[in-house]
Design a protein around this motif. Structure first.
Motif, PDB file in Angstrom:
ATOM      1  N   ALA A  94     -63.013 -55.134  24.137  1.00 24.04           N
ATOM      2  CA  ALA A  94     -62.501 -55.113  25.514  1.00 24.04           C
ATOM      3  C   ALA A  94     -61.634 -56.334  25.795  1.00 24.04           C
ATOM      4  N   LEU A  95     -62.063 -57.517  25.325  1.00 22.83           N
ATOM      5  CA  LEU A  95     -61.262 -58.736  25.513  1.00 22.83           C
ATOM      6  C   LEU A  95     -59.926 -58.631  24.780  1.00 22.83           C
ATOM      7  N   GLU A  96     -59.957 -58.096  23.562  1.00 23.55           N
ATOM      8  CA  GLU A  96     -58.724 -57.942  22.792  1.00 23.55           C
ATOM      9  C   GLU A  96     -57.777 -56.972  23.481  1.00 23.55           C
ATOM     10  N   ASP A  97     -58.306 -55.866  23.982  1.00 22.69           N
ATOM     11  CA  ASP A  97     -57.466 -54.895  24.696  1.00 22.69           C
ATOM     12  C   ASP A  97     -56.840 -55.519  25.942  1.00 22.69           C
ATOM     13  N   SER A  98     -57.631 -56.297  26.676  1.00 21.64           N
ATOM     14  CA  SER A  98     -57.103 -56.965  27.882  1.00 21.64           C
ATOM     15  C   SER A  98     -56.002 -57.951  27.508  1.00 21.64           C
ATOM     16  N   LEU A  99     -56.214 -58.714  26.443  1.00 22.76           N
ATOM     17  CA  LEU A  99     -55.224 -59.688  25.989  1.00 22.76           C
ATOM     18  C   LEU A  99     -53.930 -58.982  25.591  1.00 22.76           C
ATOM     19  N   VAL A 100     -54.041 -57.896  24.831  1.00 28.17           N
ATOM     20  CA  VAL A 100     -52.860 -57.148  24.409  1.00 28.17           C
ATOM     21  C   VAL A 100     -52.127 -56.587  25.628  1.00 28.17           C
ATOM     22  N   LEU A 101     -52.858 -56.067  26.581  1.00 25.00           N
ATOM     23  CA  LEU A 101     -52.247 -55.515  27.796  1.00 25.00           C
ATOM     24  C   LEU A 101     -51.454 -56.585  28.546  1.00 25.00           C
ATOM     25  N   VAL A 102     -52.044 -57.744  28.738  1.00 27.32           N
ATOM     26  CA  VAL A 102     -51.367 -58.825  29.458  1.00 27.32           C
ATOM     27  C   VAL A 102     -50.148 -59.304  28.680  1.00 27.32           C
ATOM     28  N   LEU A 103     -50.300 -59.544  27.376  1.00 25.13           N
ATOM     29  CA  LEU A 103     -49.187 -60.057  26.574  1.00 25.13           C
ATOM     30  C   LEU A 103     -48.033 -59.062  26.487  1.00 25.13           C
ATOM     31  N   THR A 104     -48.335 -57.776  26.331  1.00 23.53           N
ATOM     32  CA  THR A 104     -47.251 -56.787  26.229  1.00 23.53           C
ATOM     33  C   THR A 104     -46.570 -56.550  27.564  1.00 23.53           C
ATOM     34  N   ARG A 105     -47.233 -56.851  28.657  1.00 26.32           N
ATOM     35  CA  ARG A 105     -46.562 -56.768  29.962  1.00 26.32           C
ATOM     36  C   ARG A 105     -45.639 -57.958  30.147  1.00 26.32           C
ATOM     37  N   LEU A 106     -46.070 -59.117  29.632  1.00 27.49           N
ATOM     38  CA  LEU A 106     -45.223 -60.310  29.748  1.00 27.49           C
ATOM     39  C   LEU A 106     -44.023 -60.232  28.810  1.00 27.49           C
ATOM     40  N   GLN A 107     -44.233 -59.736  27.589  1.00 27.77           N
ATOM     41  CA  GLN A 107     -43.163 -59.640  26.592  1.00 27.77           C
ATOM     42  C   GLN A 107     -43.216 -58.246  25.952  1.00 27.77           C
ATOM     43  N   PRO A 108     -42.653 -57.228  26.619  1.00 27.12           N
ATOM     44  CA  PRO A 108     -42.785 -55.841  26.164  1.00 27.12           C
ATOM     45  C   PRO A 108     -42.197 -55.562  24.777  1.00 27.12           C
ATOM     46  N   LYS A 109     -41.211 -56.309  24.330  1.00 30.96           N
ATOM     47  CA  LYS A 109     -40.567 -56.039  23.041  1.00 30.96           C
ATOM     48  C   LYS A 109     -41.177 -56.824  21.879  1.00 30.96           C
ATOM     49  N   ALA A 110     -42.096 -57.712  22.180  1.00 33.60           N
ATOM     50  CA  ALA A 110     -42.702 -58.538  21.129  1.00 33.60           C
ATOM     51  C   ALA A 110     -43.624 -57.685  20.249  1.00 33.60           C
ATOM     52  N   THR A 111     -43.635 -58.005  18.955  1.00 32.51           N
ATOM     53  CA  THR A 111     -44.510 -57.300  18.015  1.00 32.51           C
ATOM     54  C   THR A 111     -45.538 -58.241  17.394  1.00 32.51           C
ATOM     55  N   ARG A 112     -45.440 -59.519  17.751  1.00 30.29           N
ATOM     56  CA  ARG A 112     -46.355 -60.509  17.177  1.00 30.29           C
ATOM     57  C   ARG A 112     -46.551 -61.653  18.163  1.00 30.29           C
ATOM     58  N   PHE A 113     -47.796 -62.117  18.272  1.00 30.46           N
ATOM     59  CA  PHE A 113     -48.116 -63.261  19.109  1.00 30.46           C
ATOM     60  C   PHE A 113     -48.934 -64.238  18.276  1.00 30.46           C
ATOM     61  N   SER A 114     -48.583 -65.514  18.331  1.00 30.94           N
ATOM     62  CA  SER A 114     -49.296 -66.532  17.559  1.00 30.94           C
ATOM     63  C   SER A 114     -50.062 -67.456  18.487  1.00 30.94           C
ATOM     64  N   PHE A 115     -51.279 -67.771  18.068  1.00 36.86           N
ATOM     65  CA  PHE A 115     -52.158 -68.692  18.792  1.00 36.86           C
ATOM     66  C   PHE A 115     -52.605 -69.770  17.821  1.00 36.86           C
ATOM     67  N   PRO A 116     -53.216 -70.851  18.311  1.00 34.04           N
ATOM     68  CA  PRO A 116     -53.615 -71.928  17.407  1.00 34.04           C
ATOM     69  C   PRO A 116     -54.544 -71.458  16.264  1.00 34.04           C
ATOM     70  N   ASN A 117     -55.493 -70.557  16.535  1.00 38.74           N
ATOM     71  CA  ASN A 117     -56.444 -70.136  15.501  1.00 38.74           C
ATOM     72  C   ASN A 117     -56.325 -68.672  15.097  1.00 38.74           C
ATOM     73  N   HIS A 118     -55.436 -67.930  15.749  1.00 46.85           N
ATOM     74  CA  HIS A 118     -55.317 -66.501  15.487  1.00 46.85           C
ATOM     75  C   HIS A 118     -53.878 -66.057  15.557  1.00 46.85           C
ATOM     76  N   GLU A 119     -53.648 -64.892  15.017  1.00 48.06           N
ATOM     77  CA  GLU A 119     -52.342 -64.264  15.154  1.00 48.06           C
ATOM     78  C   GLU A 119     -52.577 -62.812  15.503  1.00 48.06           C
ATOM     79  N   LEU A 120     -51.812 -62.297  16.430  1.00 48.85           N
ATOM     80  CA  LEU A 120     -51.930 -60.920  16.877  1.00 48.85           C
ATOM     81  C   LEU A 120     -50.636 -60.220  16.505  1.00 48.85           C
ATOM     82  N   SER A 121     -50.722 -59.194  15.679  1.00 45.96           N
ATOM     83  CA  SER A 121     -49.512 -58.487  15.271  1.00 45.96           C
ATOM     84  C   SER A 121     -49.718 -56.992  15.453  1.00 45.96           C
TER      85      SER A 121
END
Length: 178
Positions: A94-121
């Protein structure tokens, strides 16, 4: 004489609690007299030895009650931990889904997000969803056939005396310790 034996073990093994008693009763001819029946004296000694062995096995079985209780407790704990694990996994999803929802609304064309300890692709894929299978033309359907024995019907027929090639009615006895 009759002896209780465990495979590859002494005549009267001290049965371990972990493995449990695994013995069989077998008749051994008296030494030096193959084919000759045992004397009453020998049968009495044999009966006493068997009684002693049965008593020892019964004591071990009673001692195993503590082991069974511990096993039941651990099984309950395993079930509780499995439920907690499922709950934690659901929360993480649920947390991952919420994070993806927020990030894709902020940057709809992005396919990858990088964080200090994780990467979301992400990756794109295609799948077919069927919303009305009966509306499909038969050319789009595949067929498969499976079979298995109807054991209930076979059992009733065998009980009624019908001979069925390839099937037997077997009687079994189950044992349960209370």
């Amino acid at each position: 004489m009759s002896v209780l034996t465990a495979p590859s073990a002494p005549l009267y093994p001290a049965v371990s609690h972990a493995a449990g008693p695994a013995c069989s009763l077998q008749r051994v001819a008296p030494q030096g007299a193959p084919g000759r029946s045992a004397s009453l004296w020998q049968l009495g000694i044999e009966a006493q030895e068997l009684t002693t062995t049965i008593g020892q096995l019964a004591e071990q079985l009673e001692a195993d009650d503590d082991t069974r209780g511990q096993a039941a407790f651990r099984q309950q704990q395993a079930k509780r931990l499995t439920e907690l694990s499922r709950s934690d996994a659901s929360r993480a999803d649920a947390l991952e889904d919420s994070l993806v929802l927020v990030l894709t609304r902020l940057q709809p064309k992005a396919t990858r997000f990088s964080f200090p300890n994780h990467e979301l692709s992400s990756r794109k894929s295609q799948a077919v969803e069927i919303d009305d299978e009966e509306a499909l033309d038969p050319q789009w359907l595949s067929f498969s056939t499976t079979s298995k024995p109807d054991k209930a019907a076979i059992k009733e027929a065998l009980k009624a005396g019908t001979e069925i090639t390839g099937a037997l009615l077997v009687s079994r006895r189950s044992w349960r310790i209370h």
